[in-house]
Scaffold this active site. Structure first.
Site, PDB file in Angstrom:
ATOM      1  N   ASP A 257       0.839  -1.205   0.000  1.00 56.98           N
ATOM      2  CA  ASP A 257       0.000   0.000   0.000  1.00 56.98           C
ATOM      3  C   ASP A 257       0.875   1.256   0.000  1.00 56.98           C
ATOM      4  O   ASP A 257       0.372   2.379  -0.064  1.00 56.98           O
ATOM      5  CB  ASP A 257      -1.018  -0.009   1.153  1.00 56.98           C
ATOM      6  CG  ASP A 257      -0.370  -0.068   2.518  1.00 56.98           C
ATOM      7  OD1 ASP A 257       0.871  -0.161   2.599  1.00 56.98           O
ATOM      8  OD2 ASP A 257      -1.118  -0.018   3.520  1.00 56.98           O
ATOM      9  N   SER A 258       2.212   1.056   0.003  1.00 59.32           N
ATOM     10  CA  SER A 258       3.131   2.177  -0.236  1.00 59.32           C
ATOM     11  C   SER A 258       2.912   2.746  -1.647  1.00 59.32           C
ATOM     12  O   SER A 258       3.412   3.831  -1.957  1.00 59.32           O
ATOM     13  CB  SER A 258       4.583   1.735  -0.062  1.00 59.32           C
ATOM     14  OG  SER A 258       4.844   0.564  -0.805  1.00 59.32           O
TER      15      SER A 258
ATOM     16  N   ASP B   5      -1.113  -6.070  -0.268  1.00 61.67           N
ATOM     17  CA  ASP B   5      -1.560  -5.437   0.977  1.00 61.67           C
ATOM     18  C   ASP B   5      -3.064  -5.205   0.987  1.00 61.67           C
ATOM     19  O   ASP B   5      -3.627  -4.699  -0.004  1.00 61.67           O
ATOM     20  CB  ASP B   5      -0.880  -4.059   1.142  1.00 61.67           C
ATOM     21  CG  ASP B   5       0.374  -4.123   1.986  1.00 61.67           C
ATOM     22  OD1 ASP B   5       0.555  -5.106   2.745  1.00 61.67           O
ATOM     23  OD2 ASP B   5       1.187  -3.177   1.888  1.00 61.67           O
TER      24      ASP B   5
ATOM     25  N   LYS C  69      -1.406  -9.387   2.785  1.00 58.70           N
ATOM     26  CA  LYS C  69      -0.680  -8.952   3.988  1.00 58.70           C
ATOM     27  C   LYS C  69      -1.541  -7.917   4.695  1.00 58.70           C
ATOM     28  O   LYS C  69      -2.190  -7.094   4.036  1.00 58.70           O
ATOM     29  CB  LYS C  69       0.677  -8.354   3.605  1.00 58.70           C
ATOM     30  CG  LYS C  69       1.410  -7.711   4.790  1.00 58.70           C
ATOM     31  CD  LYS C  69       2.873  -7.407   4.501  1.00 58.70           C
ATOM     32  CE  LYS C  69       3.154  -6.081   3.834  1.00 58.70           C
ATOM     33  NZ  LYS C  69       2.667  -4.889   4.559  1.00 58.70           N
TER      34      LYS C  69
ATOM     35  N   GLU D 123      -1.748  -5.375   8.524  1.00 52.67           N
ATOM     36  CA  GLU D 123      -0.986  -4.843   9.650  1.00 52.67           C
ATOM     37  C   GLU D 123      -1.684  -5.105  10.983  1.00 52.67           C
ATOM     38  O   GLU D 123      -2.904  -4.965  11.076  1.00 52.67           O
ATOM     39  CB  GLU D 123      -0.802  -3.321   9.473  1.00 52.67           C
ATOM     40  CG  GLU D 123      -0.024  -2.956   8.227  1.00 52.67           C
ATOM     41  CD  GLU D 123       0.187  -1.445   8.069  1.00 52.67           C
ATOM     42  OE1 GLU D 123      -0.212  -0.659   8.965  1.00 52.67           O
ATOM     43  OE2 GLU D 123       0.745  -1.058   7.026  1.00 52.67           O
TER      44      GLU D 123
ATOM     45  N   GLU E  30       8.824  -4.134  10.668  1.00 54.74           N
ATOM     46  CA  GLU E  30       9.296  -2.847  10.147  1.00 54.74           C
ATOM     47  C   GLU E  30       9.855  -1.974  11.265  1.00 54.74           C
ATOM     48  O   GLU E  30       9.192  -1.742  12.287  1.00 54.74           O
ATOM     49  CB  GLU E  30       8.128  -2.137   9.430  1.00 54.74           C
ATOM     50  CG  GLU E  30       8.547  -0.805   8.832  1.00 54.74           C
ATOM     51  CD  GLU E  30       7.566  -0.257   7.802  1.00 54.74           C
ATOM     52  OE1 GLU E  30       6.598  -0.948   7.442  1.00 54.74           O
ATOM     53  OE2 GLU E  30       7.798   0.895   7.363  1.00 54.74           O
TER      54      GLU E  30
HETATM   55  O1  KIV Z   1       3.547  -1.132   1.668  1.00 55.92           O
HETATM   56  C1  KIV Z   1       4.738  -1.479   1.726  1.00 55.92           C
HETATM   57  O2  KIV Z   1       5.567  -1.184   0.858  1.00 55.92           O
HETATM   58  C2  KIV Z   1       5.164  -2.264   2.881  1.00 55.92           C
HETATM   59  C3  KIV Z   1       6.633  -2.466   3.062  1.00 55.92           C
HETATM   60  C4  KIV Z   1       7.249  -1.242   3.610  1.00 55.92           C
HETATM   61  C5  KIV Z   1       6.935  -3.648   3.872  1.00 55.92           C
HETATM   62  O3  KIV Z   1       4.359  -2.697   3.655  1.00 55.92           O
END
Ligand code: KIV
Length: 272
Positions: free
Chosen positions: A52-53, A91, A121, A123, A190
């Protein structure tokens, strides 16, 4: 430690657990589009994270919070079309799994059905345990994410190192053990102290993938655009830049501008 590498034609969640037991480190990078994913996969990465980055890197938002499930599905399906070997983890974006397990399952099912991703994934620890269990029960592999969890940035207030205090470190270790027990296939840690990350990696049998978590873990992940130096304003200590694409691209594009203005491009050989 063994550096021998077993060949994997396709990386699966099982391969990652096997890599950990064989002492082989897991390589993971983000990708959000077809062209980049093709390069990353072709270079032999084990795991591609459609993170989600993308909210920051692709859309220019200040945080990861605004990205939507539809947008994540768009990015993930572009990546999937490029990939032959890597495991693709997607994510679950903010607000699509925290409220209740049924909604979490609906979101994860949409990702799997509409993008073709291989795993999701999300959080958090005990506060999202029921959501994770629901997703796992549907046969969808889940990767956890503990430590600095950017979707909670407004709770933390800053992006500084997490779990420096004993209480938070103990909770993180408990959460990691819980994630393993309920069936997650791996965990991203992280920005936490290296000693704590190593302790977590030694306490569970599933792979621990670190970002800013030292070298005592089972693998590493970086955001692709940071690692190839396309971004240049983000300079945390844990980031190693393998290229300086920001500078190289700026030079190339300004040369192109000059060439067009001076009618140097196209040359005779570059026209019909
Ligand atoms: O969204 C992302 O890029 C991440 C990484 C920083 C692990 O969750």
């Amino acid at each position: 430690m063994s550096t021998a590498k077993k060949e994997y034609k396709r990386v699966t969640v099982k391969s990652l657990v096997e890599m950990k037991s064989n002492g082989e480190k897991v390589s993971m990078l983000t990708a959000y589009d077809y062209t980049m994913a093709k390069i990353v996969d072709g270079a032999g990465i084990d795991v591609i994270l459609v993170g989600d980055s993308a909210s920051n890197v692709m859309a220019g938002h200040e945080t990861t919070l605004p990205i939507t499930l539809d947008e994540m599905i768009y990015h993930a399906s572009s990546v999937i079309r490029a990939v032959n070997r890597a495991l693709v983890v997607v994510d679950l974006p903010f607000g699509t799994y925290q409220s209740d397990p049924k909604e979490a399952l609906r979101s994860a099912v949409r990702i799997m059905k509409e993008s073709g991703g291989h795993a999701v994934k999300l959080e958090g620890g005990k506060e999202v345990k029921d959501s994770i269990k629901r997703i796992l029960n549907a046969g969808i592999p889940v990767m956890g994410h503990l430590g600095l969890t950017p979707q909670s940035i407004y709770k933390f207030g800053t992006y500084t190192v997490r779990a420096k205090e004993e209480q938070e470190a103990i909770q993180l270790l408990e959460d990691a053990k819980m994630l393993e027990k309920i069936g997650c296939f791996g965990i991203v840690l992280e920005k936490i102290p290296a000693a704590l990350a190593k302790r977590v990696a030694e306490s569970v049998s599933i792979p621990i993938i670190g970002i800013g978590a030292g070298n005592g873990v089972d693998g590493q992940v970086l955001v692709l655009h940071d690692m190839i130096g396309m971004t240049h304003e983000f300079n945390p200590r844990f980031l190693r830049r393998y290229m300086n694409l920001y500078e190289d691209m700026t030079k190339a594009i300004s040369q192109y501008v000059t060439d067009v203005k001076q009618v140097d491009f196209p040359s005779d050989a570059e026209q019909y």
